[in-house]
Design an enzyme around this catalytic site. Structure first.
Site, PDB file in Angstrom:
ATOM      1  N   ASN B  78       0.804  -1.223   0.000  1.00  0.00           N
ATOM      2  CA  ASN B  78       0.000   0.000   0.000  1.00  0.00           C
ATOM      3  C   ASN B  78       0.837   1.273   0.000  1.00  0.00           C
ATOM      4  O   ASN B  78       0.325   2.358   0.258  1.00  0.00           O
ATOM      5  CB  ASN B  78      -0.963   0.012   1.193  1.00  0.00           C
ATOM      6  N   ILE B  85       1.160   6.911   0.335  1.00  0.00           N
ATOM      7  CA  ILE B  85       0.473   5.904   1.131  1.00  0.00           C
ATOM      8  C   ILE B  85      -0.990   5.800   0.726  1.00  0.00           C
ATOM      9  O   ILE B  85      -1.674   6.807   0.569  1.00  0.00           O
ATOM     10  CB  ILE B  85       0.531   6.281   2.629  1.00  0.00           C
ATOM     11  N   CYS B  86      -1.457   4.563   0.553  1.00  0.00           N
ATOM     12  CA  CYS B  86      -2.872   4.371   0.269  1.00  0.00           C
ATOM     13  C   CYS B  86      -3.580   4.053   1.572  1.00  0.00           C
ATOM     14  O   CYS B  86      -3.538   2.932   2.061  1.00  0.00           O
ATOM     15  CB  CYS B  86      -3.060   3.226  -0.721  1.00  0.00           C
ATOM     16  N   LEU B  87      -4.203   5.066   2.130  1.00  0.00           N
ATOM     17  CA  LEU B  87      -4.830   4.900   3.435  1.00  0.00           C
ATOM     18  C   LEU B  87      -6.105   5.737   3.431  1.00  0.00           C
ATOM     19  O   LEU B  87      -6.062   6.936   3.155  1.00  0.00           O
ATOM     20  CB  LEU B  87      -3.847   5.397   4.504  1.00  0.00           C
ATOM     21  N   LYS B  91      -7.514  10.080   2.804  1.00  0.00           N
ATOM     22  CA  LYS B  91      -8.260  10.519   1.615  1.00  0.00           C
ATOM     23  C   LYS B  91      -9.720  10.738   1.958  1.00  0.00           C
ATOM     24  O   LYS B  91     -10.074  11.680   2.645  1.00  0.00           O
ATOM     25  CB  LYS B  91      -8.087   9.491   0.506  1.00  0.00           C
TER      26      LYS B  91
END
Ligand SMILES: [Zn+2]
Ligand SMILES: [Zn+2]
Ligand SMILES: [Zn+2]
Ligand SMILES: [Zn+2]
Ligand SMILES: [Zn+2]
Ligand SMILES: [Zn+2]
Lengths: 511, 155
Positions: B78, B85-87, B91
Site C-alpha cells: 500500500n 500511502i494508500c490509506l 483521503k
C-alpha cells in the site's frame, strides 16, 4: 422555473399524491398545455415513427419535482420521514428498486449502513446554539457564547468549523450524496441539516449537485450536451443493452438534436457502436481525410481550378462549361439521365479492376470512398446553410422592392432545415454502410441512400439560384422539400426496422 | 500567517505526550512541516526498522487531511515507490476531528496489516498475493537494508 427552495419542502400540490406514486410523468403534460411557456415536443407520442423513441425533456424544476416525488413515494411505502427517505435514496444512488428490496430484508441494517439514526425523529432541529463550557476539537476555540452545531449523533463542533467543513465538502469536493458528520462518524448530514449550517449560495450548489447525481445515476436520464443548456432528457424505454437495435434520437427544448445513447449529435441511422468506431477511424486516418476534404478540385476537362461554392454536387466549369459530379468527377449527364449512381461503391468491379493492388490499398480506397461522401455532406450542409443565410439577408433587403412578405419566404427556411437534416442523415448513412456486409439488404439500403441523395441534390441545386428567380420556383422548392423529407423518413424507417429485427450484418464485431 | 490554535495545541501535545514508537518534530522555519519517524510494529516484517516520513499540514488543515509520505524505502503493497500511502483516512475518510497523532497511528497500523487487495504498488501487491512468504522476506530484507536505526542515539 427556478423553484423556491424554501423550507416547506413537502408540496401540498393538489393531486400530487394518489397513494403510490405512479409513473413519474409530469401532470402538466396533460390538458393544460402551454401554460408554462414550453411547447410540447412530442404531442403525438401515440404514433411514433419506427425510428423515433418516446422521451421527455426535463427542466431543473422538473428534475426537482421528480426527485421530490420519488422521495415521497419511498417515504410513504416505508413509513419514514421525507428526510430519511431522501438520505436512503442518496445512499442507494437514487435506485429505489434496490433500496426497497434491501430495506425490506433488513431495515435496521440498511438504515445503519446509510448513516441514519434509527429513531425517525423529524423534529430534530439542528439548532445553532451556545453550549456552556464548550471546547471545539477542530479549532480549539472555547470562547463564551460560541455557537455550536451537531447532528443527531451529538458530535458537536463550533458552527464556523461545521460550516467550513460542509462548505469544503460541497464546493471543493463536489460531494452531495455522501456527506457525513464532521467527526469520524457515519451519521449522514441530511438536506435539512445542510440547509441549516451553510450559506444559501452553498445550499443552492448542493441542490445543483443533487440534480446532477439524480440524472447521472439514472440510466434513463441524460443531460443535454449543448453548451450552457440546463435541460435533461428522460427516455424510459431505452437501456444500454438496446443500443444495437435502436438509435434513440431526441431533441432538447433548446433545439439541440442528439443521441440519447451516446450524447453525440444526431447520427441516425447508424448505431452508437458503429459511430464511435467510425469517428475513431477518421481520427486515425485524419491525414488522408485532410487531403480528401480539400475545398478545391480541378476541372477534369480543362484543369482549371474549381472551388465549390454551394452544397450542390452538380458542377459546371466556368471556363469550359463542362458539367461534372463533384464527388466522382464523372460526367454529370451520365448521372442525370440514367441514374444518380454516385453513392454506390461497386466493390466487385473495384476489386476486379485492380487485382494487382495490395490489399491495404484496396481497403484504404474503400474507406476513402465512404469518407469522401461522409465529409462531403458535412461540408455541403455548411455551404447550404451559408447560402440560406445570404439569401435570407438579401430577401430582407429586397422585401420592399420585390413586394414579398416575410411569411412568403418561409418555404426557404423550411427547405434549408430539410437540407440540413437530410445531409446529417446522409452523412451517417455512409459511416453505416462502410461497416455493412455486402448482401441484398445492404443493396436495398444503398438504394434508399441514393434516392435520398438525389432528392437532396435536386433541392440543393434550386437553392443556389439567383434571388430574383426564387419566387418563381416556390412551388418547386416546396415539392422538393417535401420529397426530401419523405425519402429521409423512408430510409430511417427501413433502417430502424432492420435494426429492430436484426436484419443488418456488419463486417465488424459489435458488442 | 499566524499558526492556528489547533496546530499549536496538537504540536504541544505531540511533544508533551508522545505516542510510543512515533516521533514527530516540526521544522523550526516551517511549523506546518514535520519530520516523522515510525518504528516498525513488532511481529511484522518491518520490526526493528525505523521509518522516516514527512508530514505537511496544508493551509486548509484540518478541513483537509495532512500530506504524509514515506522517505525511507519500504516494501509494502500500500506504499508506492515515491513513498505515497494508500490509506482511507488520508483521503475520503478524513475527518477534521482526526489529528496528526491518529493519522500516524493509522500509518503504523498499516505496517502491521498490509492489504494487498487495495494496492497502491501493484507489483508488490501482486507478489504479496502470489507468494506471501517471499514478499515478506523481501520486506524484511528492505527493512534491514534501508530502515536501520541510526547508531547515534537520538535524544
Ligand atoms: Zn471550531
Ligand atoms: Zn457524529
Ligand atoms: Zn439542450
Ligand atoms: Zn449514439
Ligand atoms: Zn473546365
Ligand atoms: Zn458522381
Amino acid at each position: 422555473m427556478s423553484d423556491a427552495s424554501d423550507d416547506y419542502d413537502d408540496d401540498y400540490g393538489p393531486g400530487s399524491d394518489d397513494g403510490f406514486g405512479y409513473e413519474s410523468y409530469e401532470g402538466s403534460d396533460y390538458g393544460d398545455d402551454g401554460n408554462d411557456g414550453f411547447d410540447d415536443v412530442k404531442p403525438e407520442s401515440m404514433k411514433l415513427k419506427p425510428y423515433e423513441v418516446a422521451y421527455e425533456v426535463l427542466s431543473v424544476g422538473d428534475i426537482q419535482r421528480q426527485q421530490d416525488k420519488l422521495i415521497e413515494q419511498v417515504a410513504s411505502i416505508l413509513g419514514l420521514s421525507n428526510q430519511n427517505a431522501m438520505s436512503l435514496l442518496l445512499f442507494f444512488k437514487w435506485n429505489n428498486d434496490r433500496l426497497l428490496e434491501q430495506y425490506t430484508e433488513d431495515p435496521e441494517g440498511v438504515l445503519k449502513k446509510a448513516g441514519i439514526s434509527i429513531d425517525d425523529n423529524e423534529e430534530f432541529l439542528y439548532e445553532l446554539k451556545p453550549v456552556p463550557g464548550f471546547f471545539c476539537d477542530i479549532c480549539c476555540e472555547d470562547r463564551k457564547g460560541l455557537l455550536t452545531f451537531a447532528l443527531e449523533c451529538g458530535h458537536r463542533y463550533c458552527a464556523d468549523c461545521y460550516r467550513q467543513y460542509t462548505t469544503q465538502k460541497i464546493v471543493d469536493e463536489g460531494e452531495s450524496r455522501n456527506l457525513t458528520c464532521a467527526a469520524d462518524c457515519p451519521v449522514v448530514m441530511n438536506d435539512k441539516s445542510i440547509q441549516k449550517i451553510v450559506e444559501p449560495a452553498v445550499y443552492e450548489r448542493y441542490k445543483t449537485l443533487l440534480h446532477r447525481t439524480f440524472v447521472l445515476d439514472n440510466e434513463h436520464l441524460i443531460w443535454c450536451p449543448a453548451p450552457n443548456c440546463e435541460y435533461a432528457v428522460k427516455c424510459d424505454d431505452v437501456s444500454a443493452k438496446d443500443l444495437t437495435s435502436v438509435v434513440p434520437t431526441v431533441t432538447c427544448k433548446c433545439n439541440h438534436k442528439f443521441c440519447f445513447g451516446c450524447g453525440l449529435p444526431d447520427h441516425q441511422p447508424s448505431i452508437c457502436a458503429l459511430v464511435s468506431k467510425w469517428i475513431k477511424k477518421c481520427e486515425d486516418d485524419s491525414e488522408t481525410a485532410n487531403w480528401i476534404s480539400a475545398h478545391t478540385k480541378e476541372c477534369p476537362k480543362c484543369r482549371a481550378t474549381i472551388e465549390k461554392n454551394g452544397g450542390c454536387n452538380h458542377m459546371t466549369c466556368r471556363k469550359c462549361k463542362y458539367e461534372f459530379c463533384w464527388i466522382c468527377i464523372g460526367n454529370w449527364s451520365e448521372h442525370g439521365t440514367s441514374w444518380y449512381n454516385c453513392s454506390r461503391y461497386d466493390e466487385k468491379s473495384g476489386v476486379d479492376a485492380r487485382d494487382s493492388q495490395a490489399k491495404s490499398r484496396a481497403s484504404l480506397e474503400r474507406y476513402l470512398h465512404y469518407y469522401n461522401r461522409y465529409a462531403n455532406h458535412e461540408q455541403s450542409a455548411k455551404l447550404d446553410k451559408d447560402i440560406f443565410v445570404r439569401t435570407e439577408k438579401k430577401m430582407t433587403q429586397l422585401q420592399s422592392t420585390s413586394g414579398m412578405s416575410w411569411i412568403e419566404v418561409q418555404y426557404l427556411a423550411q427547405a434549408s432545415a430539410a437540407l440540413q437534416e437530410c445531409r446529417q442523415t446522409l452523412k451517417w448513412t455512409y459511416a453505416f454502410a462502410f461497416y455493412l456486409e455486402r448482401n441484398n439488404d445492404t443493396h436495398i439500403f444503398e438504394d434508399n441512400q441514393q434516392d435520398l441523395e438525389l432528392a437532396v441534390e435536386n433541392l440543393s441545386s434550386l437553392f443556389g439560384k439567383p434571388i430574383q428567380e426564387l419566387a418563381e420556383i416556390k412551388v418547386q422548392v416546396m415539392d422538393r422539400t417535401a420529397y426530401c423529407n419523405r425519402r429521409r423518413e423512408n430510409l430511417l424507417s427501413d433502417t430502424a426496422k432492420g435494426l429492430a429485427e436484426g436484419r443488418w450484418k456488419y463486417q465488424v464485431q459489435i458488442k | 500567517m499566524s499558526l492556528p490554535k489547533r496546530i499549536i495545541k496538537e504540536t504541544e501535545r505531540l511533544v508533551s505526550d508522545p505516542v510510543p514508537g512515533i516521533n514527530a518534530v516540526p521544522h523550526e522555519e516551517n511549523l506546518r512541516y514535520f519530520d516523522v519517524t515510525v518504528d516498525g510494529p513488532s511481529q511484522s516484517p518491518y520490526e526493528g526498522g525505523v521509518f522516516k516520513l514527512e508530514l505537511f499540514l496544508p493551509e486548509e488543515y484540518p478541513m483537509v487531511a495532512p500530506k504524509v509520505r514515506f522517505l525511507t524505502k519500504i516494501y509494502h503493497p500500500n506504499i508506492d515507490k515515491l513513498g505515497r500511502i494508500c490509506l482511507d483516512v488520508l483521503k475520503t475518510n478524513w475527518s477534521p476531528a482526526l489529528q496528526i497523532r491518529t493519522i500516524l497511528l493509522s500509518v503504523q497500523a498499516l505496517l502491521g496489516a498490509p492489504n494487498p487487495d487495495d494496492p497502491l504498488a501493484n507489483d508488490v501487491a501482486q507478489r504479496w498475493k502470489e507468494d506471501e512468504r517471499a514478499a515478506i522476506a523481501t520486506a524484511k530484507e528492505w527493512t534491514q537494508t534501508y530502515a536501520k536505526p541510526e547508531p547515534e542515539a537520538e535524544t
